[in-house]
Design a protein around this motif. Structure first.
Motif, PDB file in Angstrom:
ATOM      1  N   THR A 250       1.548   5.731  12.675  1.00 56.42           N
ATOM      2  CA  THR A 250       1.113   6.841  11.822  1.00 56.42           C
ATOM      3  C   THR A 250       1.962   8.079  12.072  1.00 56.42           C
ATOM      4  O   THR A 250       2.440   8.731  11.132  1.00 56.42           O
ATOM      5  CB  THR A 250      -0.367   7.168  12.074  1.00 56.42           C
ATOM      6  OG1 THR A 250      -1.167   5.994  11.822  1.00 56.42           O
ATOM      7  CG2 THR A 250      -0.840   8.291  11.165  1.00 56.42           C
ATOM      8  N   THR A 279      -1.424  -1.878  11.696  1.00 51.78           N
ATOM      9  CA  THR A 279      -0.373  -0.967  12.150  1.00 51.78           C
ATOM     10  C   THR A 279       0.640  -0.732  11.045  1.00 51.78           C
ATOM     11  O   THR A 279       1.063   0.399  10.782  1.00 51.78           O
ATOM     12  CB  THR A 279       0.323  -1.542  13.391  1.00 51.78           C
ATOM     13  OG1 THR A 279      -0.657  -1.811  14.403  1.00 51.78           O
ATOM     14  CG2 THR A 279       1.345  -0.570  13.941  1.00 51.78           C
ATOM     15  N   SER A 282      -0.966   1.380   8.271  1.00 46.73           N
ATOM     16  CA  SER A 282      -1.066   2.784   8.689  1.00 46.73           C
ATOM     17  C   SER A 282       0.270   3.498   8.498  1.00 46.73           C
ATOM     18  O   SER A 282       0.327   4.646   8.055  1.00 46.73           O
ATOM     19  CB  SER A 282      -1.500   2.874  10.154  1.00 46.73           C
ATOM     20  OG  SER A 282      -2.839   2.494  10.300  1.00 46.73           O
ATOM     21  N   PHE A 283       1.349   2.801   8.844  1.00 47.48           N
ATOM     22  CA  PHE A 283       2.683   3.358   8.632  1.00 47.48           C
ATOM     23  C   PHE A 283       2.910   3.651   7.149  1.00 47.48           C
ATOM     24  O   PHE A 283       3.380   4.731   6.771  1.00 47.48           O
ATOM     25  CB  PHE A 283       3.737   2.380   9.156  1.00 47.48           C
ATOM     26  CG  PHE A 283       5.145   2.728   8.779  1.00 47.48           C
ATOM     27  CD1 PHE A 283       5.825   3.741   9.428  1.00 47.48           C
ATOM     28  CD2 PHE A 283       5.791   2.036   7.763  1.00 47.48           C
ATOM     29  CE1 PHE A 283       7.134   4.067   9.078  1.00 47.48           C
ATOM     30  CE2 PHE A 283       7.091   2.343   7.402  1.00 47.48           C
ATOM     31  CZ  PHE A 283       7.760   3.374   8.065  1.00 47.48           C
ATOM     32  N   ALA A 286       0.803   6.666   5.972  1.00 45.51           N
ATOM     33  CA  ALA A 286       1.316   7.934   6.489  1.00 45.51           C
ATOM     34  C   ALA A 286       2.552   8.382   5.718  1.00 45.51           C
ATOM     35  O   ALA A 286       2.692   9.562   5.367  1.00 45.51           O
ATOM     36  CB  ALA A 286       1.633   7.804   7.977  1.00 45.51           C
ATOM     37  N   VAL A 315      -4.874  11.840   8.815  1.00 45.11           N
ATOM     38  CA  VAL A 315      -4.422  11.131  10.014  1.00 45.11           C
ATOM     39  C   VAL A 315      -5.561  10.323  10.626  1.00 45.11           C
ATOM     40  O   VAL A 315      -5.400   9.138  10.963  1.00 45.11           O
ATOM     41  CB  VAL A 315      -3.839  12.122  11.046  1.00 45.11           C
ATOM     42  CG1 VAL A 315      -3.643  11.436  12.391  1.00 45.11           C
ATOM     43  CG2 VAL A 315      -2.509  12.681  10.555  1.00 45.11           C
ATOM     44  N   ILE A 318      -6.350   7.378   8.319  1.00 39.29           N
ATOM     45  CA  ILE A 318      -5.300   6.362   8.361  1.00 39.29           C
ATOM     46  C   ILE A 318      -5.355   5.564   9.664  1.00 39.29           C
ATOM     47  O   ILE A 318      -5.209   4.333   9.667  1.00 39.29           O
ATOM     48  CB  ILE A 318      -3.918   7.021   8.181  1.00 39.29           C
ATOM     49  CG1 ILE A 318      -3.767   7.526   6.743  1.00 39.29           C
ATOM     50  CG2 ILE A 318      -2.790   6.049   8.519  1.00 39.29           C
ATOM     51  CD1 ILE A 318      -2.556   8.414   6.525  1.00 39.29           C
ATOM     52  N   VAL A 319      -5.589   6.253  10.778  1.00 39.06           N
ATOM     53  CA  VAL A 319      -5.679   5.564  12.070  1.00 39.06           C
ATOM     54  C   VAL A 319      -6.889   4.623  12.098  1.00 39.06           C
ATOM     55  O   VAL A 319      -6.788   3.463  12.543  1.00 39.06           O
ATOM     56  CB  VAL A 319      -5.755   6.582  13.223  1.00 39.06           C
ATOM     57  CG1 VAL A 319      -6.124   5.894  14.532  1.00 39.06           C
ATOM     58  CG2 VAL A 319      -4.416   7.313  13.382  1.00 39.06           C
ATOM     59  N   GLY A 322      -6.141   1.610  10.114  1.00 43.99           N
ATOM     60  CA  GLY A 322      -5.243   0.715  10.845  1.00 43.99           C
ATOM     61  C   GLY A 322      -5.989  -0.178  11.815  1.00 43.99           C
ATOM     62  O   GLY A 322      -5.765  -1.399  11.856  1.00 43.99           O
TER      63      GLY A 322
END
Length: 333
Positions: A250, A279, A282-283, A286, A315, A318-319, A322
């Motif tokens: 992120t 993961t 999330s990338f 972001a 953030v 999103i985390v 993930g």
């Protein structure tokens, strides 16, 4: 199920194209199992596939969008109140521009028109994160279950984020020139079907010219990851052995600028190399939602406290998404 698998693999995923490119490269003497040949195959396949999907999707979505000009969208949002307005605003964001920078002018226009700031932030979050293009592209790479769940949780983040901003009464942190701007209501002329087709074609061409360089960069990075970076490296940094992989992905994604079309090939390569699904997503979230250029533009419209709250909500959301997808990966992939 067989029919849907065919649609996912051969129509959306265009696996026939990958096989065709592989045969062509092998015919000219390239070893597609090697690094160089594999990189060229990955690059050609993803560039062609994403370009075709990009043009078709933008044309279709722009045609739909021609029925929702800004003043029409404003009237639609004005009919709803409370959490319902956040939901409608988030859904409206799915048929609007593909990148966060393109969404900000509409966000400013809606806010200047007097719509509640929490409602306009629901739009701003959902527009780059969960547009219809991302749904189709994700289906072509990750499958229908991942794509649908991704869109659902993205909409949830948009609705909850906007509702929190609304509940905290953050209107005072919007720049005064936006709050005091006069709202000019211009009636949009009714377009004929031919005019809508022309509009959709122009939007497709304009967006393609703007986005294509990022597709080339994204696919190039994906080709390097896919064929040159050892799988053990990716697994160590972004695999299940690193509980902070989601947070790292992120934070790495935030300063980057790309839309869903440029991010997909990087995500595809990372997943192939052993990165966890959540993961990777999330990338992607972001990069598409919190790109540095879009945050700089947004700072012109809102004060630092509201900007910080917006970033914090995104953030955290999103985390959490993930880790959710990482936990459900065994059921989704």
């Amino acid at each position: 199920m067989v029919v849907w698998q065919f649609i996912q693999d051969q129509i959306l995923g265009m696996k026939w194209l990958n096989a065709l490119i592989g045969k062509g490269l092998s015919a000219v003497g390239l070893d597609i199992t090697g690094r160089v040949g594999g990189s060229i195959q990955f690059f050609l396949y993803d560039v062609i596939k994403i370009t075709v999907l990009l043009c078709v999707l933008i044309f279709v979505i722009s045609y739909i969008q021609s029925y929702f000009p800004p003043e029409h969208s404003k009237r639609i949002l004005g009919r709803f109140h409370g959490l319902g307005a956040n939901v409608v605003s988030a859904l409206l964001g799915t048929v609007t521009p593909f990148c966060s920078c393109s969404s900000i002018p509409l966000f400013i226009g809606f806010t200047s028109a007097g719509l509640p700031v929490g409602v306009t932030f629901s739009f701003l979050i959902s527009s780059p994160m969960v547009d219809l293009g991302s749904l189709v592209l994700l289906m072509s790479i990750f499958g229908v279950k991942v794509a649908v769940l991704y869109v659902i949780v993205g909409l949830v983040i948009a609705v909850i984020g906007g509702a929190i901003i609304e509940r905290l009464h953050m209107e005072r942190y919007v720049e005064q020139f936006i709050l005091s701007a006069s709202s000019v209501d211009l009636e949009s002329p009714d377009l004929t079907r031919r005019e809508r087709v022309i509009y959709a074609k122009e939007q497709m061409q304009g967006t393609f010219r703007k986005v294509f360089p990022y597709i080339l960069i994204g696919v190039g990075i994906g080709a390097v990851i896919h064929n040159w970076i050892p799988e053990s490296w990716i697994e160590t940094v972004l695999g299940s052995g690193n509980p902070l992989g989601v947070v790292l992905a992120t934070l790495v994604g935030v300063p980057m600028y790309a839309d869903i079309f440029g991010t997909i090939p990087v995500a595809e390569a990372l997943l192939t190399k052993g990165a966890q699904l959540g993961t990777v997503l999330s990338f992607m979230m972001a990069v598409t939602t919190l790109s540095l250029p879009s945050l700089i533009l947004l700072r012109k419209a809102v004060k630092p406290k509201l900007l910080g709250l917006f970033i914090g909500i995104c953030v955290v959301g999103i985390v959490l998404v993930g880790y959710l997808f990482n936990g459900l990966q065994i059921f989704l992939v």
